[in-house]
Design an enzyme around this catalytic site. Structure first.
Site, PDB file in Angstrom:
ATOM      1  N   ASP A  46     -89.465  30.279 -22.125  1.00  0.00           N
ATOM      2  CA  ASP A  46     -90.157  29.034 -22.465  1.00  0.00           C
ATOM      3  C   ASP A  46     -91.674  29.224 -22.489  1.00  0.00           C
ATOM      4  O   ASP A  46     -92.217  30.150 -21.883  1.00  0.00           O
ATOM      5  CB  ASP A  46     -89.843  27.949 -21.430  1.00  0.00           C
ATOM      6  CG  ASP A  46     -88.438  27.394 -21.560  1.00  0.00           C
ATOM      7  OD1 ASP A  46     -87.664  27.900 -22.399  1.00  0.00           O
ATOM      8  OD2 ASP A  46     -88.107  26.464 -20.801  1.00  0.00           O
ATOM      9  N   ASP A  47     -92.338  28.281 -23.169  1.00  0.00           N
ATOM     10  CA  ASP A  47     -93.780  28.022 -23.079  1.00  0.00           C
ATOM     11  C   ASP A  47     -94.673  28.913 -23.926  1.00  0.00           C
ATOM     12  O   ASP A  47     -95.885  28.701 -23.960  1.00  0.00           O
ATOM     13  CB  ASP A  47     -94.283  28.066 -21.630  1.00  0.00           C
ATOM     14  CG  ASP A  47     -93.671  26.979 -20.762  1.00  0.00           C
ATOM     15  OD1 ASP A  47     -92.877  26.174 -21.299  1.00  0.00           O
ATOM     16  OD2 ASP A  47     -93.959  26.939 -19.551  1.00  0.00           O
ATOM     17  N   HIS A  97     -89.836  23.760 -28.185  1.00  0.00           N
ATOM     18  CA  HIS A  97     -90.075  23.306 -26.794  1.00  0.00           C
ATOM     19  C   HIS A  97     -91.092  22.169 -26.767  1.00  0.00           C
ATOM     20  O   HIS A  97     -91.859  22.036 -25.818  1.00  0.00           O
ATOM     21  CB  HIS A  97     -90.548  24.486 -25.951  1.00  0.00           C
ATOM     22  CG  HIS A  97     -90.375  24.314 -24.470  1.00  0.00           C
ATOM     23  ND1 HIS A  97     -89.257  23.748 -23.893  1.00  0.00           N
ATOM     24  CD2 HIS A  97     -91.186  24.645 -23.427  1.00  0.00           C
ATOM     25  CE1 HIS A  97     -89.386  23.742 -22.585  1.00  0.00           C
ATOM     26  NE2 HIS A  97     -90.550  24.273 -22.278  1.00  0.00           N
ATOM     27  N   HIS A 101     -95.543  20.409 -24.694  1.00  0.00           N
ATOM     28  CA  HIS A 101     -94.795  20.495 -23.433  1.00  0.00           C
ATOM     29  C   HIS A 101     -94.766  19.139 -22.714  1.00  0.00           C
ATOM     30  O   HIS A 101     -94.959  19.033 -21.510  1.00  0.00           O
ATOM     31  CB  HIS A 101     -95.384  21.567 -22.512  1.00  0.00           C
ATOM     32  CG  HIS A 101     -94.408  22.066 -21.499  1.00  0.00           C
ATOM     33  ND1 HIS A 101     -94.255  21.482 -20.255  1.00  0.00           N
ATOM     34  CD2 HIS A 101     -93.521  23.089 -21.536  1.00  0.00           C
ATOM     35  CE1 HIS A 101     -93.329  22.131 -19.566  1.00  0.00           C
ATOM     36  NE2 HIS A 101     -92.866  23.116 -20.323  1.00  0.00           N
ATOM     37  N   TYR A 138     -88.587  20.826 -18.893  1.00  0.00           N
ATOM     38  CA  TYR A 138     -87.931  20.559 -17.612  1.00  0.00           C
ATOM     39  C   TYR A 138     -86.422  20.347 -17.773  1.00  0.00           C
ATOM     40  O   TYR A 138     -85.740  19.975 -16.823  1.00  0.00           O
ATOM     41  CB  TYR A 138     -88.578  19.359 -16.892  1.00  0.00           C
ATOM     42  CG  TYR A 138     -90.089  19.424 -16.902  1.00  0.00           C
ATOM     43  CD1 TYR A 138     -90.769  20.286 -16.052  1.00  0.00           C
ATOM     44  CD2 TYR A 138     -90.835  18.653 -17.800  1.00  0.00           C
ATOM     45  CE1 TYR A 138     -92.156  20.384 -16.089  1.00  0.00           C
ATOM     46  CE2 TYR A 138     -92.224  18.747 -17.845  1.00  0.00           C
ATOM     47  CZ  TYR A 138     -92.869  19.614 -16.980  1.00  0.00           C
ATOM     48  OH  TYR A 138     -94.240  19.721 -17.021  1.00  0.00           O
ATOM     49  N   HIS A 188     -90.043  32.413 -18.176  1.00  0.00           N
ATOM     50  CA  HIS A 188     -91.225  31.986 -18.927  1.00  0.00           C
ATOM     51  C   HIS A 188     -92.003  33.231 -19.327  1.00  0.00           C
ATOM     52  O   HIS A 188     -92.382  34.024 -18.455  1.00  0.00           O
ATOM     53  CB  HIS A 188     -92.097  31.058 -18.075  1.00  0.00           C
ATOM     54  CG  HIS A 188     -91.406  29.786 -17.689  1.00  0.00           C
ATOM     55  ND1 HIS A 188     -90.478  29.731 -16.673  1.00  0.00           N
ATOM     56  CD2 HIS A 188     -91.493  28.527 -18.197  1.00  0.00           C
ATOM     57  CE1 HIS A 188     -90.018  28.493 -16.558  1.00  0.00           C
ATOM     58  NE2 HIS A 188     -90.610  27.739 -17.476  1.00  0.00           N
TER      59      HIS A 188
END
Length: 239
Positions: A46-47, A97, A101, A138, A188
Site C-alpha cells: 500500500d501507499d 488506494h 489516502h 485502513y 507498505h
C-alpha cells in the site's frame, strides 16, 4: 521459480506421464509418491509509488520471479508513471488506494466516488483501460457504501504492522508466524525496512514451496469469481 519455468516443468511432467503409459502397470503393493499441494500466497503493498523504495523492491521481486499487488495512492503517481508502467509490465497487479489516502468509512458518497474515480482515471491514463481493484484505506468501508464501488475490493488476512515496528526482523517474524496457503499479506512499500522484510519473506516461503501470485490470480486459482463491491480477505472461499 519464474512462471515460465513452472510452465516448462508442467510440460515436462506431462511428457513423462505420456511415456509412462507404455510401461507395465506397477504392482498393487508399490508405493506411489503423492504430489505436494501447491501453496499460493499474495503479497500486497500500500501507499506507493515511492521511487526511493519501490525500485529496489521491483528489482528484488523480478530476481525471485515473484508477483505482487500494488495499491497506489493517486496523488503519488504524478512523476512516477514509469514505475507504475514497470509494475504492470513485469506482471504485477496494480490497484487503487484512493486519491489521497482518505478514510472512506463514514465519508459522504460524493467523496467516496471522487477519491476512487480520480485514481482510477489516473491509472487509466498511465496503463490504459482495465479494472483497477480497490483497497480502501485502513481496509474499512460501511456496508451501505459498498454499492458505490464498481470493482472488487481487497483487504488482507495477514497484517505485518510494518508501519508500527519499522523493524525488518519483527516484520518477517510476524508474517511467517501467521501466513498459510491462500493468505493475502499486507505491507507498505514506502519503508525501506518493509522492502527488506518482503524479500526475506519471499526467500523463506519460496524455500517452503510457496508461489507468489497477484490477488487476482490467487482468487482465480481458488475458483473465486470476484464481484464488484465485495471485499476479499484471502483466497479461501470461506473468507
Amino acid at each position: 521459480m519464474k512462471k515460465s519455468q513452472l510452465l516448462l516443468w508442467v510440460l515436462a511432467l506431462l511428457m513423462l506421464w505420456g511415456c509412462a503409459g507404455d510401461q507395465q502397470d506397477l504392482p498393487a503393493d508399490a508405493q506411489v509418491p503423492l504430489e505436494e499441494e501447491t501453496k499460493y500466497v499474495a503479497l500486497t503493498f500500500d501507499d506507493g509509488p515511492r521511487r526511493s523504495t519501490i525500485t529496489a523492491l521491483l528489482n528484488g521481486l523480478r530476481e525471485r520471479g515473484a508477483s505482487a499487488t500494488f495499491f497506489l495512492v493517486g496523488e503519488e503517481i504524478e512523476g512516477n508513471e514509469d514505475l507504475v508502467e514497470r509494475m504492470a509490465a513485469e506482471g504485477h497487479q496494480v490497484g487503487n488506494h484512493t486519491w489521497s489516502h482518505t478514510r472512506l468509512k463514514g465519508a459522504p458518497a460524493a467523496e467516496v466516488t471522487d477519491q476512487v474515480c480520480r485514481t482510477d482515471e489516473k491509472l487509466r491514463q498511465v496503463l490504459g483501460e482495465g479494472e483497477y481493484w480497490l483497497r480502501p484505506p485502513y481496509g474499512q468501508l460501511e456496508e451501505d457504501q459498498k454499492p458505490l464501488i464498481p470493482v472488487p475490493m481487497v483487504q488482507w488476512s495477514v497484517d505485518s504492522r510494518d508501519w508500527e515496528s519499522k523493524n525488518t526482523e519483527k516484520i518477517v517474524a510476524k508474517v511467517l508466524k501467521e501466513v498459510k496457503p491462500n493468505s493475502i499479506i499486507l505491507l507498505h512499500d514506502i519503508y525501506p525496512t518493509s522492502v527488506e522484510a518482503a524479500l526475506k519473506i519471499v526467500d523463506t516461503l519460496q524455500a517452503e514451496g510457496y508461489w507468489f501470485v497477484t490477488v487476482q490470480e490467487l482468487l482465480a486459482l481458488n475458483g473465486i469469481q470476484p464481484q464488484p463491491g465485495v471485499l476479499y480477505r484471502s483466497g479461501d472461499k470461506a473468507e
